[in-house]
Design a protein around this motif. Structure first.
Motif, PDB file in Angstrom:
ATOM      1  N   UNK A  13      27.819  21.341 -46.966  1.00 35.32           N
ATOM      2  CA  UNK A  13      29.129  21.267 -47.596  1.00 35.32           C
ATOM      3  C   UNK A  13      29.101  20.493 -48.918  1.00 35.32           C
ATOM      4  N   UNK A  14      28.031  20.625 -49.669  1.00 37.91           N
ATOM      5  CA  UNK A  14      27.927  19.959 -50.965  1.00 37.91           C
ATOM      6  C   UNK A  14      28.741  20.671 -52.036  1.00 37.91           C
ATOM      7  N   UNK A  15      29.058  21.942 -51.852  1.00 35.48           N
ATOM      8  CA  UNK A  15      29.837  22.695 -52.827  1.00 35.48           C
ATOM      9  C   UNK A  15      29.062  23.815 -53.470  1.00 35.48           C
ATOM     10  N   UNK A  16      27.765  23.857 -53.301  1.00 37.39           N
ATOM     11  CA  UNK A  16      26.944  24.927 -53.865  1.00 37.39           C
ATOM     12  C   UNK A  16      26.870  26.079 -52.865  1.00 37.39           C
ATOM     13  N   UNK A  17      26.756  27.310 -53.381  1.00 39.28           N
ATOM     14  CA  UNK A  17      26.645  28.484 -52.512  1.00 39.28           C
ATOM     15  C   UNK A  17      25.267  29.129 -52.599  1.00 39.28           C
ATOM     16  N   UNK A  18      24.762  29.323 -53.820  1.00 35.37           N
ATOM     17  CA  UNK A  18      23.482  29.999 -54.041  1.00 35.37           C
ATOM     18  C   UNK A  18      22.647  29.146 -54.983  1.00 35.37           C
ATOM     19  N   UNK A  19      21.352  29.025 -54.670  1.00 33.98           N
ATOM     20  CA  UNK A  19      20.423  28.273 -55.509  1.00 33.98           C
ATOM     21  C   UNK A  19      19.183  29.125 -55.754  1.00 33.98           C
ATOM     22  N   UNK A  20      18.481  28.831 -56.838  1.00 32.90           N
ATOM     23  CA  UNK A  20      17.254  29.535 -57.184  1.00 32.90           C
ATOM     24  C   UNK A  20      16.113  28.525 -57.228  1.00 32.90           C
ATOM     25  N   UNK A  21      15.011  28.855 -56.592  1.00 36.46           N
ATOM     26  CA  UNK A  21      13.862  27.953 -56.543  1.00 36.46           C
ATOM     27  C   UNK A  21      13.185  27.904 -57.912  1.00 36.46           C
ATOM     28  N   UNK A  22      12.976  26.707 -58.431  1.00 37.60           N
ATOM     29  CA  UNK A  22      12.276  26.519 -59.706  1.00 37.60           C
ATOM     30  C   UNK A  22      10.821  26.157 -59.455  1.00 37.60           C
ATOM     31  N   UNK A  93      20.965  12.629 -49.381  1.00 41.75           N
ATOM     32  CA  UNK A  93      21.754  13.838 -49.111  1.00 41.75           C
ATOM     33  C   UNK A  93      23.062  13.874 -49.892  1.00 41.75           C
ATOM     34  N   UNK A  94      23.425  15.062 -50.366  1.00 39.63           N
ATOM     35  CA  UNK A  94      24.693  15.286 -51.078  1.00 39.63           C
ATOM     36  C   UNK A  94      25.723  15.911 -50.142  1.00 39.63           C
ATOM     37  N   UNK A  95      25.536  15.830 -48.838  1.00 47.66           N
ATOM     38  CA  UNK A  95      26.369  16.556 -47.898  1.00 47.66           C
ATOM     39  C   UNK A  95      26.690  15.680 -46.696  1.00 47.66           C
ATOM     40  N   UNK A  96      27.668  16.140 -45.899  1.00 51.24           N
ATOM     41  CA  UNK A  96      28.005  15.443 -44.665  1.00 51.24           C
ATOM     42  C   UNK A  96      27.926  16.356 -43.453  1.00 51.24           C
ATOM     43  N   UNK A  97      27.697  17.662 -43.675  1.00 53.10           N
ATOM     44  CA  UNK A  97      27.533  18.614 -42.573  1.00 53.10           C
ATOM     45  C   UNK A  97      26.513  19.668 -42.952  1.00 53.10           C
ATOM     46  N   UNK A  98      25.821  20.182 -41.929  1.00 54.72           N
ATOM     47  CA  UNK A  98      24.877  21.285 -42.107  1.00 54.72           C
ATOM     48  C   UNK A  98      25.377  22.433 -41.247  1.00 54.72           C
ATOM     49  N   UNK A  99      25.518  23.624 -41.844  1.00 54.23           N
ATOM     50  CA  UNK A  99      26.005  24.787 -41.127  1.00 54.23           C
ATOM     51  C   UNK A  99      24.830  25.608 -40.616  1.00 54.23           C
ATOM     52  N   UNK A 100      24.928  26.079 -39.376  1.00 51.61           N
ATOM     53  CA  UNK A 100      23.901  26.938 -38.811  1.00 51.61           C
ATOM     54  C   UNK A 100      22.812  26.165 -38.104  1.00 51.61           C
ATOM     55  N   UNK A 101      21.860  26.896 -37.513  1.00 45.29           N
ATOM     56  CA  UNK A 101      20.807  26.258 -36.726  1.00 45.29           C
ATOM     57  C   UNK A 101      19.726  25.612 -37.585  1.00 45.29           C
ATOM     58  N   UNK A 102      19.082  24.600 -36.989  1.00 46.96           N
ATOM     59  CA  UNK A 102      17.975  23.877 -37.612  1.00 46.96           C
ATOM     60  C   UNK A 102      16.895  23.727 -36.553  1.00 46.96           C
ATOM     61  N   UNK A 103      15.624  23.878 -36.933  1.00 47.41           N
ATOM     62  CA  UNK A 103      14.552  23.732 -35.954  1.00 47.41           C
ATOM     63  C   UNK A 103      14.256  22.254 -35.708  1.00 47.41           C
ATOM     64  N   UNK A 104      13.805  21.947 -34.486  1.00 44.84           N
ATOM     65  CA  UNK A 104      13.549  20.550 -34.126  1.00 44.84           C
ATOM     66  C   UNK A 104      12.269  20.012 -34.754  1.00 44.84           C
ATOM     67  N   UNK A 105      11.358  20.887 -35.178  1.00 44.42           N
ATOM     68  CA  UNK A 105      10.113  20.438 -35.817  1.00 44.42           C
ATOM     69  C   UNK A 105      10.342  19.866 -37.209  1.00 44.42           C
ATOM     70  N   UNK A 106      11.525  20.063 -37.750  1.00 40.71           N
ATOM     71  CA  UNK A 106      11.850  19.521 -39.073  1.00 40.71           C
ATOM     72  C   UNK A 106      11.821  17.998 -39.073  1.00 40.71           C
ATOM     73  N   UNK A 107      12.052  17.399 -37.916  1.00 38.45           N
ATOM     74  CA  UNK A 107      12.054  15.943 -37.801  1.00 38.45           C
ATOM     75  C   UNK A 107      10.693  15.350 -38.136  1.00 38.45           C
ATOM     76  N   UNK A 108       9.617  16.056 -37.787  1.00 35.37           N
ATOM     77  CA  UNK A 108       8.264  15.556 -38.033  1.00 35.37           C
ATOM     78  C   UNK A 108       7.759  15.886 -39.428  1.00 35.37           C
TER      79      UNK A 108
END
Length: 124
Positions: A13-22, A93-108
Motif C-alpha cells: 500500500x505504498x501507492x505505486x502500481x507498476x514498476x520496472x526493474x532497472x 519499508x514504505x508500506x504498512x500492508x502486503x497484499x497476497x501470499x508470501x513464501x515462508x522462505x523469504x524470512x531466511x
C-alpha cells in the motif's frame, strides 16, 4: 526469474502500481533475480494521491515470481505474476500492508523478510 526491463506489479500500500526493474542488486554480473532478491526499480504507474512519485527510483524486494521455486521437500511453488514490495533508499519499508501470499522462505533469504512476512496476510 526477473531480468532488466521487466515490468513488475507492486503488491503493497505504498501507492505505486507498476514498476520496472532497472538493476538486480548483489553482483555486477547477476542477470536474473529470484524470490527474495533485491532490485532497483523505477515507478511507472501510481495511485492518484501517493507519496511515491512517478519515475522515482527505489529499492525493492521480489516476493512473487512466475518462475518455479523449489522447496527442500521437493515441491515447487509458482505464482501468476511477478510482484515486489517497495523500500526507500535507506532500505526501510514504505508500506504498512502486503497484499497476497508470501513464501515462508523469504524470512531466511532477505534481511527484511521477517518484516515483510509480519505485514503479510497470507504465508505459504
Amino acid at each position: 526469474m526477473v531480468q532488466n526491463e521487466t515490468y513488475l506489479t507492486v503488491c503493497d500500500n505504498s501507492g505505486a502500481k507498476v514498476a520496472c526493474c532497472i538493476k538486480i542488486l548483489g553482483s555486477s554480473k547477476k542477470k536474473y533475480a529470484y524470490l527474495g532478491d533485491s532490485l532497483k526499480v523505477s515507478i511507472k504507474k501510481i495511485n492518484t494521491y501517493s507519496k511515491i512519485k512517478r519515475g522515482g527510483v527505489y529499492n525493492a524486494v521480489l516476493i512473487r515470481s512466475i518462475y518455479n521455486f523449489k522447496r527442500l521437500d521437493g515441491s515447487y511453488i509458482s505464482f501468476n505474476d511477478n510482484s515486489v514490495v517497495i523500500l526507500n533508499n535507506k532500505n526501510e519499508p514504505c508500506f504498512t500492508r502486503v497484499f497476497g501470499p508470501v513464501i515462508k522462505e523469504l524470512k531466511k533469504k532477505n534481511i527484511f523478510g521477517s518484516k515483510i512476512i509480519s505485514l503479510s496476510s497470507l504465508i505459504i
